[in-house]
Design a protein around this motif. Structure first.
Motif, PDB file in Angstrom:
ATOM      1  N   PHE A   4      -3.431 -16.943  -2.931  1.00 33.69           N
ATOM      2  CA  PHE A   4      -2.029 -16.560  -3.061  1.00 33.69           C
ATOM      3  C   PHE A   4      -1.510 -16.130  -1.690  1.00 33.69           C
ATOM      4  CE2 PHE A   4      -3.992 -16.032  -7.131  1.00 33.69           C
ATOM      5  CZ  PHE A   4      -3.027 -16.339  -8.066  1.00 33.69           C
ATOM      6  N   TYR A   5      -0.446 -16.772  -1.219  1.00 35.72           N
ATOM      7  CA  TYR A   5       0.148 -16.406   0.071  1.00 35.72           C
ATOM      8  C   TYR A   5       1.427 -15.610  -0.176  1.00 35.72           C
ATOM      9  CZ  TYR A   5      -3.226 -19.604   2.012  1.00 35.72           C
ATOM     10  OH  TYR A   5      -4.408 -20.209   2.354  1.00 35.72           O
ATOM     11  N   PHE A   6       1.657 -14.610   0.657  1.00 36.81           N
ATOM     12  CA  PHE A   6       2.800 -13.721   0.433  1.00 36.81           C
ATOM     13  C   PHE A   6       3.238 -13.103   1.754  1.00 36.81           C
ATOM     14  CE2 PHE A   6      -1.104 -11.336  -0.039  1.00 36.81           C
ATOM     15  CZ  PHE A   6      -0.877 -10.133   0.624  1.00 36.81           C
ATOM     16  N   GLY A   7       4.499 -12.710   1.793  1.00 36.85           N
ATOM     17  CA  GLY A   7       5.021 -11.954   2.921  1.00 36.85           C
ATOM     18  C   GLY A   7       4.900 -10.469   2.638  1.00 36.85           C
ATOM     19  N   ALA A   8       4.619  -9.686   3.693  1.00 39.67           N
ATOM     20  CA  ALA A   8       4.498  -8.230   3.561  1.00 39.67           C
ATOM     21  C   ALA A   8       5.073  -7.584   4.814  1.00 39.67           C
ATOM     22  CB  ALA A   8       3.040  -7.831   3.370  1.00 39.67           C
ATOM     23  N   TRP A   9       5.694  -6.420   4.651  1.00 39.77           N
ATOM     24  CA  TRP A   9       6.405  -5.774   5.758  1.00 39.77           C
ATOM     25  C   TRP A   9       5.798  -4.406   6.084  1.00 39.77           C
ATOM     26  CZ3 TRP A   9       8.333 -10.063   3.991  1.00 39.77           C
ATOM     27  CH2 TRP A   9       9.268 -10.786   4.749  1.00 39.77           C
ATOM     28  N   SER A  10       5.718  -4.121   7.390  1.00 35.21           N
ATOM     29  CA  SER A  10       5.173  -2.839   7.868  1.00 35.21           C
ATOM     30  C   SER A  10       6.254  -1.830   8.216  1.00 35.21           C
ATOM     31  CB  SER A  10       4.307  -3.075   9.104  1.00 35.21           C
ATOM     32  OG  SER A  10       5.112  -3.493  10.213  1.00 35.21           O
ATOM     33  N   THR A  54       0.817  -1.216   0.000  1.00 40.04           N
ATOM     34  CA  THR A  54       0.000   0.000   0.000  1.00 40.04           C
ATOM     35  C   THR A  54       0.850   1.265   0.000  1.00 40.04           C
ATOM     36  OG1 THR A  54      -0.103   0.098   2.415  1.00 40.04           O
ATOM     37  CG2 THR A  54      -1.809  -1.188   1.287  1.00 40.04           C
ATOM     38  N   GLY A  55       2.077   1.170   0.515  1.00 39.72           N
ATOM     39  CA  GLY A  55       2.900   2.359   0.667  1.00 39.72           C
ATOM     40  C   GLY A  55       2.514   3.206   1.855  1.00 39.72           C
ATOM     41  N   ALA A  56       1.462   2.808   2.583  1.00 36.44           N
ATOM     42  CA  ALA A  56       1.012   3.567   3.757  1.00 36.44           C
ATOM     43  C   ALA A  56       1.910   3.249   4.943  1.00 36.44           C
ATOM     44  CB  ALA A  56      -0.441   3.214   4.086  1.00 36.44           C
ATOM     45  N   CYS A  57       2.517   4.262   5.527  1.00 32.54           N
ATOM     46  CA  CYS A  57       3.496   4.076   6.597  1.00 32.54           C
ATOM     47  C   CYS A  57       2.893   3.275   7.761  1.00 32.54           C
ATOM     48  CB  CYS A  57       3.985   5.433   7.098  1.00 32.54           C
ATOM     49  SG  CYS A  57       5.262   5.325   8.363  1.00 32.54           S
ATOM     50  N   GLY A  58       3.518   2.139   8.074  1.00 32.90           N
ATOM     51  CA  GLY A  58       3.100   1.330   9.215  1.00 32.90           C
ATOM     52  C   GLY A  58       1.994   0.344   8.937  1.00 32.90           C
TER      53      GLY A  58
END
Length: 492
Positions: free
Chosen positions: A335-341, A308-312
């Motif tokens: 679909f499974y995926f990793g995502a970082w905050s 999303t590009g939304a901080c946090g």
């Protein structure tokens, strides 16, 4: 453009799997438009909570960093391998429905769900797991990349019967940290998608190299490596970071009659800048398609799964696909995926903090469709098949089909006038003619198939050898409704 699109066979066999309209391979004439689609993100399904995942509050992670997500028909479980804590353990969880996950403690885990014992002086980086339903004692295959304190790099292969207790490692030739594994059944080869790079000034630039072998462990002795894929000028630069795009990784799986490729495109910022900004790197997933697993068509340059590009936000950025790519769950693909905050309890913000596992859902075969607001037709090139039923995945006001001979003349009994026209909103619907047995008489006879659609979408078609509508195609990272790697009519 792949060679098979430039020089199409005179007659195309369509016995293997659902035939998707992701390129022009099966289009001779068409007055409809092609639309591409992206899955709907359903949210995070695994967040870092355990001591193993929390990384002492520094960089919590419970996300596939490749690792793997598969459906295992032997025990009816969705299975996930993931990174627990940044550069931490390889951990295991399973689920009955694909959305609610349970961490399973293992023998190697010492009361945790880690699957490999702790190794002093070695930290894991990339890992890639594959479920091999053609094997018994070595059903699970693993590629693992590690480093020591002197930053020396190691690559290894392992196998397992249950995915939790693994063999001793077999070292292999040096690979990059996000190297991943897949099996290509169209070539009957085991493949490593190898992270390769070069330095330009102080920055890294990434692309993909290719290794293959006839058996999994033959990859260990493989010395031949080829340039394979890279980002290109059609991969749009980010408006803010404006970096040269890079191919951070490429993961593949056989689905029905094609190979899906998930291109992880890096758009910045470079590592040193991301570290200063304390923000996850912008890596989003884009889709490509192949009919041999070597050459890919990338007509769709829209984001497939993106941060999303939304901080946090839990999925701010640094999106990583799980090895296996997608699981068939009834009428949809998961679909499974990793995502970082970027959120760190102790550090506030960090580029590698806050990794979670997300899931996104897409209609079965729903990567692309031929679409019309009025009435449209598509004519295939000459195809041949063996089967007794024509099936479609469609959503339209009405659909009918006709078969034509090599001279483009309608075949008696299989014309539009003989076809039972009907409204369709189904991922699996048979086309009916007044004399359905005529289709079976055309075994191995070259024909054109013509579809006429009113107000709607055609996602796929196929010829089935059984009354069940089984396609005979490949089932990606597994299917809840099947026991093997193919949609086999004998399972019904």
């Amino acid at each position: 453009m792949p060679d098979y699109l430039k020089r199409r066979p005179d007659v195309i066999p369509i016995d293997c799997g659902r035939q998707l309209f992701v390129d022009d391979f099966l289009i001779e004439e068409c007055d409809m438009q092609r639309e591409f689609y992206s899955p709907q993100i359903k949210g995070p399904v695994l967040l870092p909570t355990t001591p193993l995942e929390m990384d002492n509050g520094n960089c919590p992670v419970a996300a596939p960093f490749k690792d793997g997500a598969f459906y295992d028909p032997f025990d009816g479980k969705f299975k996930l391998w993931y990174q627990a804590g940044w550069f931490g353990a390889t951990a295991y969880a399973e689920s009955s429905d694909g959305f609610h996950w349970e961490r399973i403690n293992t023998r190697a885990g010492n009361g945790t769900n880690r699957v490999l014992p702790y190794s002093e002086g070695r930290i894991r980086d990339g890992c890639s797991v594959w479920l091999d339903l053609n094997s018994i004692d070595e059903r699970y295959k693993m590629f693992l990349f590690t480093r020591d304190p002197q930053k020396r790099e190691y690559a290894e292969l392992r196998t397992s019967a249950d995915g939790m207790t693994w063999s001793t490692p077999t070292p292999i030739m040096r690979c990059g940290d996000t190297t991943s594994l897949f099996y290509n059944p169209f070539r009957d080869k085991w493949v490593l998608s190898v992270r390769s790079l070069y330095n330009r000034e102080q920055y890294l630039y990434r692309y993909r190299s290719y290794r293959e072998a006839s058996t999994f462990y033959e990859l260990a002795a493989c010395q031949k490596e080829y340039f394979w894929q890279t980002a290109d000028v059609d991969d749009a630069r980010d408006d803010i970071y404006d970096c040269d795009t890079q191919l951070y990784s490429l993961d593949c799986v056989a689905y029905e009659s094609i190979v899906i490729g998930l291109y992880q495109i890096f758009k910045g910022p470079h590592n040193t800048i991301a570290e200063k900004l304390k923000t996850p790197k912008k890596c989003d997933l884009y889709i490509g398609f192949s009919r041999d697993g070597l050459q890919f068509s990338r007509l769709n340059r829209n984001e497939f799964i993106a941060g999303t590009g939304a901080c946090g936000a839990w999925n701010e950025g640094y999106i990583h696909p799980a090895t296996g790519i997608c699981i068939i769950n009834g009428h949809e693909l998961l679909f499974y995926f990793g995502a970082w905050s970027g959120n760190s309890p102790h550090l506030g913000r960090h580029m590698y903090a806050g990794g979670s596992t997300g899931v996104a859902a897409l209609r079965r075969d729903g990567f692309a469709a031929l679409v019309t607001d009025n009435v449209g037709r598509i004519v295939t090139p000459l195809v041949c098949f063996e089967g007794e039923g024509l099936w479609v995945n469609a959503q339209c006001k009405s659909l009918k089909a006709e078969l034509r001979d090599i001279n483009n003349r309608p075949i008696k009994g299989l014309t539009f006038n003989d076809c039972v026209c009907r409204n369709i909103d189904s991922t699996k619907q048979q086309i009916i003619w007044k004399n359905p047995s005529r289709l079976k008489e055309l075994t191995h006879v070259p024909v054109h198939i013509v579809f006429e659609i009113e107000q709607g979408k055609l996602f796929a078609f196929w010829i089935s050898k059984s009354k069940s509508g089984a396609s005979g195609g490949y089932l990606a990272a597994g299917s809840v409704q099947h026991r093997g790697i193919k949609d086999d009519p004998y399972e019904y």
